[in-house]
Design a protein around this motif. Structure first.
Motif, PDB file in Angstrom:
ATOM      1  N   ILE A   1       0.850  -1.188   0.000  1.00 15.67           N
ATOM      2  CA  ILE A   1       0.000   0.000   0.000  1.00 15.67           C
ATOM      3  C   ILE A   1       0.885   1.236   0.000  1.00 15.67           C
ATOM      4  CG2 ILE A   1      -1.985  -1.062   1.168  1.00 15.67           C
ATOM      5  CD1 ILE A   1      -0.997   0.204   3.786  1.00 15.67           C
ATOM      6  N   ARG A   2       0.289   2.385  -0.311  1.00 16.23           N
ATOM      7  CA  ARG A   2       0.983   3.665  -0.210  1.00 16.23           C
ATOM      8  C   ARG A   2       0.222   4.512   0.797  1.00 16.23           C
ATOM      9  NH1 ARG A   2       5.663   3.989  -1.107  1.00 16.23           N
ATOM     10  NH2 ARG A   2       6.160   5.547  -2.635  1.00 16.23           N
ATOM     11  N   LEU A   3       0.923   5.060   1.755  1.00 21.18           N
ATOM     12  CA  LEU A   3       0.317   5.929   2.752  1.00 21.18           C
ATOM     13  C   LEU A   3       0.783   7.359   2.494  1.00 21.18           C
ATOM     14  CD1 LEU A   3       1.004   3.691   5.878  1.00 21.18           C
ATOM     15  CD2 LEU A   3      -1.109   3.833   4.564  1.00 21.18           C
ATOM     16  N   ASN A   4      -0.144   8.305   2.578  1.00 22.80           N
ATOM     17  CA  ASN A   4       0.282   9.687   2.366  1.00 22.80           C
ATOM     18  C   ASN A   4       0.587  10.358   3.707  1.00 22.80           C
ATOM     19  OD1 ASN A   4      -2.153  11.011   3.379  1.00 22.80           O
ATOM     20  ND2 ASN A   4      -3.143  10.343   1.489  1.00 22.80           N
ATOM     21  N   ALA A   5       1.244  11.496   3.622  1.00 19.95           N
ATOM     22  CA  ALA A   5       1.701  12.180   4.835  1.00 19.95           C
ATOM     23  C   ALA A   5       0.542  12.548   5.756  1.00 19.95           C
ATOM     24  CB  ALA A   5       2.508  13.422   4.462  1.00 19.95           C
ATOM     25  N   ALA A   6      -0.593  12.941   5.193  1.00 21.53           N
ATOM     26  CA  ALA A   6      -1.748  13.309   6.021  1.00 21.53           C
ATOM     27  C   ALA A   6      -2.249  12.112   6.822  1.00 21.53           C
ATOM     28  CB  ALA A   6      -2.865  13.873   5.148  1.00 21.53           C
ATOM     29  N   GLU A   7      -2.328  10.944   6.168  1.00 19.64           N
ATOM     30  CA  GLU A   7      -2.768   9.732   6.865  1.00 19.64           C
ATOM     31  C   GLU A   7      -1.802   9.367   7.986  1.00 19.64           C
ATOM     32  OE1 GLU A   7      -4.925   7.072   3.415  1.00 19.64           O
ATOM     33  OE2 GLU A   7      -2.745   7.204   3.398  1.00 19.64           O
ATOM     34  N   ILE A   8      -0.529   9.410   7.672  1.00 19.49           N
ATOM     35  CA  ILE A   8       0.497   9.045   8.649  1.00 19.49           C
ATOM     36  C   ILE A   8       0.474  10.014   9.826  1.00 19.49           C
ATOM     37  CG2 ILE A   8       2.991   8.824   9.012  1.00 19.49           C
ATOM     38  CD1 ILE A   8       3.088   8.030   5.958  1.00 19.49           C
ATOM     39  N   GLY A   9       0.301  11.295   9.536  1.00 13.17           N
ATOM     40  CA  GLY A   9       0.293  12.318  10.573  1.00 13.17           C
ATOM     41  C   GLY A   9      -0.866  12.191  11.545  1.00 13.17           C
ATOM     42  N   LYS A  10      -1.966  11.591  11.094  1.00 10.23           N
ATOM     43  CA  LYS A  10      -3.155  11.443  11.941  1.00 10.23           C
ATOM     44  C   LYS A  10      -3.071  10.232  12.868  1.00 10.23           C
ATOM     45  CE  LYS A  10      -6.330  13.570   8.650  1.00 10.23           C
ATOM     46  NZ  LYS A  10      -7.438  13.306   7.728  1.00 10.23           N
ATOM     47  N   LEU A  11      -2.152   9.320  12.589  1.00  8.41           N
ATOM     48  CA  LEU A  11      -2.058   8.098  13.384  1.00  8.41           C
ATOM     49  C   LEU A  11      -1.578   8.414  14.792  1.00  8.41           C
ATOM     50  CD1 LEU A  11      -0.408   5.662  10.823  1.00  8.41           C
ATOM     51  CD2 LEU A  11      -2.828   5.832  11.422  1.00  8.41           C
TER      52      LEU A  11
ATOM     53  N   ASN B   1      -6.131  -0.220  11.647  1.00 10.02           N
ATOM     54  CA  ASN B   1      -7.394   0.156  11.001  1.00 10.02           C
ATOM     55  C   ASN B   1      -7.150   0.771   9.628  1.00 10.02           C
ATOM     56  OD1 ASN B   1      -8.901  -0.746  13.188  1.00 10.02           O
ATOM     57  ND2 ASN B   1      -8.973   1.269  14.149  1.00 10.02           N
ATOM     58  N   LEU B   2      -6.121   1.605   9.509  1.00 15.18           N
ATOM     59  CA  LEU B   2      -5.788   2.222   8.226  1.00 15.18           C
ATOM     60  C   LEU B   2      -5.376   1.167   7.211  1.00 15.18           C
ATOM     61  CD1 LEU B   2      -5.323   4.702   6.442  1.00 15.18           C
ATOM     62  CD2 LEU B   2      -3.057   4.912   7.486  1.00 15.18           C
ATOM     63  N   ILE B   3      -4.541   0.241   7.632  1.00 17.30           N
ATOM     64  CA  ILE B   3      -4.105  -0.842   6.734  1.00 17.30           C
ATOM     65  C   ILE B   3      -5.305  -1.670   6.289  1.00 17.30           C
ATOM     66  CG2 ILE B   3      -2.770  -2.982   6.579  1.00 17.30           C
ATOM     67  CD1 ILE B   3      -0.771  -1.597   8.592  1.00 17.30           C
ATOM     68  N   ALA B   4      -6.202  -1.965   7.224  1.00 12.33           N
ATOM     69  CA  ALA B   4      -7.400  -2.750   6.895  1.00 12.33           C
ATOM     70  C   ALA B   4      -8.266  -1.996   5.893  1.00 12.33           C
ATOM     71  CB  ALA B   4      -8.194  -3.061   8.172  1.00 12.33           C
ATOM     72  N   ALA B   5      -8.423  -0.700   6.089  1.00 14.30           N
ATOM     73  CA  ALA B   5      -9.252   0.103   5.186  1.00 14.30           C
ATOM     74  C   ALA B   5      -8.618   0.192   3.798  1.00 14.30           C
ATOM     75  CB  ALA B   5      -9.452   1.505   5.755  1.00 14.30           C
ATOM     76  N   ARG B   6      -7.293   0.291   3.730  1.00 12.51           N
ATOM     77  CA  ARG B   6      -6.592   0.394   2.459  1.00 12.51           C
ATOM     78  C   ARG B   6      -6.584  -0.916   1.702  1.00 12.51           C
ATOM     79  NH1 ARG B   6      -3.202   3.713   0.900  1.00 12.51           N
ATOM     80  NH2 ARG B   6      -3.727   5.858   0.832  1.00 12.51           N
ATOM     81  N   GLY B   7      -6.709  -2.027   2.425  1.00 10.12           N
ATOM     82  CA  GLY B   7      -6.668  -3.333   1.785  1.00 10.12           C
ATOM     83  C   GLY B   7      -7.944  -3.715   1.080  1.00 10.12           C
TER      84      GLY B   7
END
Length: 82
Positions: free
Chosen positions: A57-67, A75-81
Motif C-alpha cells: 500500500i501507499r500511505l500519504n503524509a496526512a494519513e500518517i500524521g493522523k495516526l 485500522n488504516l491498513i485494513a481500510a486500504r486493503g
C-alpha cells in the motif's frame, strides 16, 4: 481477499520486530512511539516504508500524521486493503 485485523496485527508485529531489530516486541493497539525507546522520527520513516512494502500500500503524509497509535495503523491498513 482482505486480511483480517488479527492477520494484519500479526504481520505488522513482524514488521516492528524487523525494523527495530527486537524479536521481543509485541505490539498492542494503544502502543505509541513512547513505548519503544528506539522509535524516533527516522525510525518512524523506516517503519512506514516497511509497512507499505509488507502490505503493498501507499500511505500519504496526512494519513500518517493522523495516526496516534498502532491500533489506528491497523485500522488504516485494513481500510486500504479493501
Amino acid at each position: 481477499m482482505v486480511d483480517s485485523k488479527l492477520e494484519i496485527k500479526e504481520k505488522l508485529n513482524e514488521v516492528f520486530q524487523e525494523v527495530f531489530d527486537d524479536d521481543s516486541i509485541e505490539i498492542f493497539e494503544a502502543m505509541t512511539a513512547r513505548d519503544i525507546p528506539d522509535w524516533d522520527s527516522l525510525m518512524h520513516i523506516t517503519l512506514v516504508v516497511a509497512v507499505e512494502k509488507q502490505f503493498n500500500i501507499r500511505l500519504n503524509a496526512a494519513e500518517i500524521g493522523k495516526l496516534e497509535n498502532v491500533g489506528e495503523m491497523i485500522n488504516l491498513i485494513a481500510a486500504r486493503g479493501k
